[in-house]
Scaffold this active site. Structure first.
Site, PDB file in Angstrom:
ATOM      1  N   LEU A   1       0.861  -1.178   0.000  1.00 29.82           N
ATOM      2  CA  LEU A   1       0.000   0.000   0.000  1.00 29.82           C
ATOM      3  C   LEU A   1       0.896   1.227   0.000  1.00 29.82           C
ATOM      4  O   LEU A   1       1.992   1.205   0.569  1.00 29.82           O
ATOM      5  CB  LEU A   1      -0.890   0.031   1.248  1.00 29.82           C
ATOM      6  CG  LEU A   1      -1.915  -1.091   1.429  1.00 29.82           C
ATOM      7  CD1 LEU A   1      -2.593  -0.956   2.789  1.00 29.82           C
ATOM      8  CD2 LEU A   1      -2.949  -1.082   0.322  1.00 29.82           C
ATOM      9  N   ASP A   2       0.439   2.309  -0.617  1.00 26.05           N
ATOM     10  CA  ASP A   2       1.178   3.562  -0.560  1.00 26.05           C
ATOM     11  C   ASP A   2       1.350   3.985   0.893  1.00 26.05           C
ATOM     12  O   ASP A   2       0.537   3.650   1.756  1.00 26.05           O
ATOM     13  CB  ASP A   2       0.433   4.663  -1.309  1.00 26.05           C
ATOM     14  CG  ASP A   2       0.298   4.392  -2.793  1.00 26.05           C
ATOM     15  OD1 ASP A   2       1.104   3.606  -3.326  1.00 26.05           O
ATOM     16  OD2 ASP A   2      -0.623   4.957  -3.405  1.00 26.05           O
ATOM     17  N   ARG A   3       2.399   4.747   1.143  1.00 30.81           N
ATOM     18  CA  ARG A   3       2.679   5.196   2.509  1.00 30.81           C
ATOM     19  C   ARG A   3       1.454   5.806   3.179  1.00 30.81           C
ATOM     20  O   ARG A   3       1.136   5.502   4.326  1.00 30.81           O
ATOM     21  CB  ARG A   3       3.819   6.230   2.484  1.00 30.81           C
ATOM     22  CG  ARG A   3       4.205   6.761   3.862  1.00 30.81           C
ATOM     23  CD  ARG A   3       5.135   7.949   3.740  1.00 30.81           C
ATOM     24  NE  ARG A   3       4.458   9.074   3.086  1.00 30.81           N
ATOM     25  CZ  ARG A   3       5.062  10.199   2.710  1.00 30.81           C
ATOM     26  NH1 ARG A   3       6.363  10.328   2.887  1.00 30.81           N
ATOM     27  NH2 ARG A   3       4.381  11.160   2.128  1.00 30.81           N
TER      28      ARG A   3
END
Length: 306
Positions: free
Chosen positions: A131-133
């Site tokens: 997942l993106d940060r």
């Protein structure tokens, strides 16, 4: 690492040129995709054909794990499901999944060292998808090489349900829809992903309208989104491409909208058949507090449910 292209190397693809000094073509491609490689000071695609005299610079430590003593910060996350083969992690916004350029310490992969296992890269052992940060929510992590292999295969066969909750600017013209558009690095801004690209990879995103909200003339839509593929920034790019960027998205939408400090995107449900027993694993995650506050802010005007 810095090298100048020799006349006999002219015409080679960039990833092929870097395969030997970096140990493999796949590692070269990863570093290029991560933006850790420049040619005459500019980021280019891995298929770029080099010319004699061009200067190639590589941050060849961008994909290296930090030394154990440098891992540092304590990482907080929840584990709503775990057994001997795998665990499902509920990741908070702000937590990076694995080390990379600019994020060498305090990552989820490092926090799971000794628990997670599997995959080609030891510095992100067990990580099946990411997942993106600043996207919160659920992801599955393997505890063994075989579990990682089976989960990766299920993901590639599209047998893993990854459902997200997204609040977007404006209201789509249909109650449901599919965005089928290749994604790659933007032609002009190489640090961004885009459907306007010369190197697109197949990407499909499905969405359903959950709720329409209004605030003093501004309108928002709460969507249930499902991934069929898993490209970098896929949901954010696809929703921006159809004119409905994710609320608060600093890269593809309007930063700070509704008081948000990140994009309103949450991996709310993860469901799959257990890779060893076949039993259903179905985990849900509630919206975190910052997204609930933004939703309340968006509900400040008239709303209606569909």
């Amino acid at each position: 690492m810095r090298l100048q292209v020799a006349p006999e190397q002219a015409g080679e693809r960039l990833d092929a040129l870097l395969a030997e000094p970096l140990g493999s073509r796949s590692r070269a491609a990863r570093l290029i995709e991560a933006g850790a490689v420049t040619v005459d000071g500019a980021a280019v695609a891995k298929r770029h054909k080099v010319a004699a005299g061009e200067v190639v610079e590589v941050d060849d430590g961008a994909d290296a794990p930090p030394a154990p003593e440098d891992v540092g910060a304590t990482v907080d996350f929840a584990v709503p499901y775990e057994d001997e083969h795998l665990l499902v992690v509920d990741k908070p916004a702000g937590l990076v999944v694995h080390p990379g350029k600019g994020n060498r310490t305090g990552t989820l992969a490092q926090a799971l060292a000794g628990v997670a296992a599997g995959g080609e890269d030891g510095w992100r052992a067990g990580i099946v998808h990411r997942l993106d940060r600043d996207t919160s929510g659920l992801l599955v992590v393997a505890k063994s090489e075989e579990a990682h292999r089976r989960l990766k295969a299920a993901l590639q066969r599209r047998e893993v349900t990854r459902q997200y909750t997204a609040l977007v600017e404006g209201v789509p013209p249909a109650r449901s829809g599919t965005v089928d558009a290749p994604i790659g690095r933007d032609r002009r801004v190489r640090t961004r992903m885009s459907t306007d690209t010369d190197e697109g990879r197949h990407a499909v995103t499905h969405f359903e309208l959950e709720q329409v909200l209004g605030q003093g003339g501004a309108r928002f839509a709460l969507l249930r989104v499902k991934l069929e593929t898993g490209r970098t920034h896929q949901i954010r790019v696809h929703l921006q491409a159809i004119g409905h960027p994710v609320a608060g998205d600093p890269e593809y939408g309007t930063a700070g909208l509704l008081g948000l400090e990140r994009q309103f995107l949450h991996a709310a449900r993860l469901a799959f058949a257990h890779p060893f027993t076949g039993a259903p694993v179905d985990v849900e995650s509630a919206l975190p507090a910052d997204l609930r506050r933004a939703l309340e802010e968006a509900e400040g005007g008239p709303d209606r449910r569909r």
